[in-house]
Write a protein that holds these residues in place. Structure first.
Motif, mmCIF file in Angstrom:
data_model
loop_
_atom_site.group_PDB
_atom_site.id
_atom_site.type_symbol
_atom_site.label_atom_id
_atom_site.label_comp_id
_atom_site.label_asym_id
_atom_site.label_seq_id
_atom_site.Cartn_x
_atom_site.Cartn_y
_atom_site.Cartn_z
ATOM 1 N N ARG A 330 0.833 -1.191 0.000
ATOM 2 C CA ARG A 330 0.000 0.000 0.000
ATOM 3 C C ARG A 330 0.871 1.246 0.000
ATOM 4 O O ARG A 330 1.861 1.328 0.728
ATOM 5 C CB ARG A 330 -0.916 0.006 1.231
ATOM 6 N N GLY A 331 0.503 2.194 -0.842
ATOM 7 C CA GLY A 331 1.247 3.441 -0.925
ATOM 8 C C GLY A 331 0.642 4.525 -0.051
ATOM 9 O O GLY A 331 -0.122 4.249 0.887
ATOM 10 N N LEU A 332 0.957 5.775 -0.348
ATOM 11 C CA LEU A 332 0.490 6.919 0.426
ATOM 12 C C LEU A 332 -0.589 7.673 -0.331
ATOM 13 O O LEU A 332 -0.567 7.736 -1.562
ATOM 14 C CB LEU A 332 1.663 7.872 0.698
ATOM 15 N N ASN A 333 -1.519 8.258 0.406
ATOM 16 C CA ASN A 333 -2.486 9.134 -0.242
ATOM 17 C C ASN A 333 -1.862 10.517 -0.448
ATOM 18 O O ASN A 333 -0.714 10.754 -0.045
ATOM 19 C CB ASN A 333 -3.789 9.212 0.564
ATOM 20 N N GLY A 334 -2.605 11.416 -1.076
ATOM 21 C CA GLY A 334 -2.057 12.722 -1.411
ATOM 22 C C GLY A 334 -1.570 13.504 -0.208
ATOM 23 O O GLY A 334 -0.500 14.119 -0.228
ATOM 24 N N THR A 335 -2.343 13.488 0.870
ATOM 25 C CA THR A 335 -1.956 14.214 2.091
ATOM 26 C C THR A 335 -0.693 13.624 2.691
ATOM 27 O O THR A 335 0.226 14.358 3.105
ATOM 28 C CB THR A 335 -3.100 14.164 3.117
ATOM 29 N N GLN A 336 -0.623 12.291 2.750
ATOM 30 C CA GLN A 336 0.571 11.638 3.289
ATOM 31 C C GLN A 336 1.795 11.907 2.415
ATOM 32 O O GLN A 336 2.899 12.090 2.931
ATOM 33 C CB GLN A 336 0.328 10.133 3.388
ATOM 34 N N MET A 337 1.590 11.938 1.099
ATOM 35 C CA MET A 337 2.711 12.193 0.193
ATOM 36 C C MET A 337 3.273 13.604 0.399
ATOM 37 O O MET A 337 4.486 13.817 0.395
ATOM 38 C CB MET A 337 2.276 12.013 -1.258
ATOM 39 N N LYS A 338 2.386 14.569 0.598
ATOM 40 C CA LYS A 338 2.853 15.926 0.882
ATOM 41 C C LYS A 338 3.631 15.969 2.194
ATOM 42 O O LYS A 338 4.670 16.644 2.294
ATOM 43 C CB LYS A 338 1.667 16.891 0.943
ATOM 44 N N GLN A 339 3.138 15.247 3.195
ATOM 45 C CA GLN A 339 3.843 15.178 4.476
ATOM 46 C C GLN A 339 5.222 14.575 4.282
ATOM 47 O O GLN A 339 6.227 15.073 4.822
ATOM 48 C CB GLN A 339 3.025 14.349 5.467
ATOM 49 N N LEU A 340 5.304 13.502 3.493
ATOM 50 C CA LEU A 340 6.588 12.862 3.210
ATOM 51 C C LEU A 340 7.522 13.834 2.496
ATOM 52 O O LEU A 340 8.712 13.945 2.844
ATOM 53 C CB LEU A 340 6.369 11.618 2.354
ATOM 54 N N GLN A 341 7.006 14.540 1.511
ATOM 55 C CA GLN A 341 7.838 15.484 0.768
ATOM 56 C C GLN A 341 8.382 16.585 1.677
ATOM 57 O O GLN A 341 9.545 17.002 1.536
ATOM 58 C CB GLN A 341 7.035 16.098 -0.390
#
Length: 389
Positions: A330-341
């Motif tokens: 399972r990958g990340l949703n958009g909000t999680q991806m922004k947090q990761l970035q």
């Protein structure tokens, strides 16, 4: 009078004459008009081109809302590729066989490559966009997000207008200023437009022959190697060193074969050909070898997921099987991806914009952090990686 190239002409202007992004929109338009006149364009031509120019809020909204690119590769392909789109592509290949034969003979570009772009950009010409092209380009040149990309395109459109090949009031296209069936920017039309049907006009909106030949000429100019593959689905061994994967790392086909990589269907090509191993959704998902022609795709579009999907679809149109999706984590949703970035950026990685999109730079940063943390370094960010960071 032969006009000097605008970039050269603009470099000779006083600094005060250059229109800077931002500020009042009408003042920006006035400064652009002054630039054009000083570059050698007739005042009446400039006034006619810019007459009625307006800021298009829809363009800015579209530029900020590219959520489709947040979809992971498997979901993105299912969003863009359908059996109907494959069927229509093969019908278009037959209908325009003479044009594709000419392209293959002249540029060595397989018809599947152009059919895929034609499908994705305008659904084979069915929907080319309803944004006023001049207004879209001036709006994006005025906006300070990417003015360096769009300013030159405004003057390319002006040059097309001066040649009688652009109507500033009626020419419409995509929100980012691309025109026609395969969506080319005005500068690309100037440089690579082809009158393939011999009617004296380069008509990318109404002539499939012109659009396809122009697109092929541009791909050839960007470095397409005739007769070479672009993408191939492969099977990877479980013990593969995953730090070797990614767009920035290339090995010869012979070296990949020596590491246990094999073709899912058929065989691998020329052993001396260099390739990158791509794992769009990690080591448990689909795997591809990307050959030198794949790099040309990034000159057409900067989205990793888009170009991988376009390259894959070109193979499907040639008769390739659907890829093996595997069982990716399972990958990340958009909000999680922004947090990761944001976390990656704080750690000193260059991930570009904090946009929730898993682009090439974010993938590189993810892979480095995975290797540091002892996780499978496949550039696919998971909740486990985000938690560890």
């Amino acid at each position: 009078m032969r006009l000097m190239p605008f970039v050269l002409a603009a470099s000779l202007l006083p600094a005060a004459a250059t229109a800077q992004c931002g500020g009042g929109f009408q003042n920006f338009v006035k400064l652009m008009k002054d630039e054009a006149v000083q570059a050698g364009y007739d005042t009446s031509t400039v006034n006619a081109f810019f007459s009625g120019t307006r800021k298009d809020a829809r363009v800015l909204k579209a530029d900020r809302a590219q959520g489709v690119f947040q979809k992971p590769f498997i979901e993105f392909t299912r969003h863009l590729i359908s059996q109907n789109r494959i069927k229509r592509g093969r019908q278009m290949a037959q209908k325009h066989d003479a044009t594709f034969q000419r392209i293959e003979n002249t540029y060595g570009i397989d018809r599947g490559v152009l059919l895929a772009f034609w499908a994705f950009e305008t659904d084979y010409g069915g929907y080319q966009g309803d944004f006023n092209t001049r207004d879209a380009l001036v709006t994006l040149a005025h906006d300070c997000r990417r003015p360096e990309l769009f300013r030159p395109q405004v003057f390319s459109a002006l040059e097309l207008f001066s040649q009688g090949n652009f109507d500033p009031k009626r020419t419409t296209g995509a929100w980012a200023g691309e025109i026609g069936m395969v969506q080319m920017l005005p500068g690309d039309i100037l440089d690579h437009g082809v009158d393939a049907d011999g009617d004296g006009q380069v008509s990318l909106k109404t002539s499939a022959a012109d659009a396809l030949m122009s697109g092929a000429r541009m791909l050839s100019h960007l470095g397409w190697k005739p007769g070479q593959p672009w993408l191939q689905e492969v099977i990877i061994p479980q013990d593969l060193d995953l730090t070797l994967t990614g767009t920035g790392r290339k090995k010869s086909v012979a070296q990949w074969r020596g590491l246990g990589v094999s073709a899912r269907d058929g065989k691998l090509p020329d052993p001396s050909l260099r390739a990158s191993l791509l794992l769009p959704q990690g080591h448990k998902g689909p795997a591809f070898l990307a050959y030198p022609n794949f790099d040309v795709y990034f000159e057409w579009n900067q989205s990793f997921t888009y170009v991988l999907t376009a390259a894959y679809f070109a193979n499907r149109l040639k008769g390739a099987e659907a890829f093996s999706a595997g069982q990716p984590e399972r990958g990340l949703n958009g909000t999680q991806m922004k947090q990761l970035q944001q976390i990656l950026q704080a750690r000193g990685h260059n991930v570009g914009d904090i946009d929730g999109i898993l682009g090439a730079r974010t993938r590189i940063a993810v892979q480095k952090e995975q290797a540091r943390l002892g996780l499978p370094a496949d550039a696919w960010p998971t909740p486990a990686l985000l938690q560890k960071l």
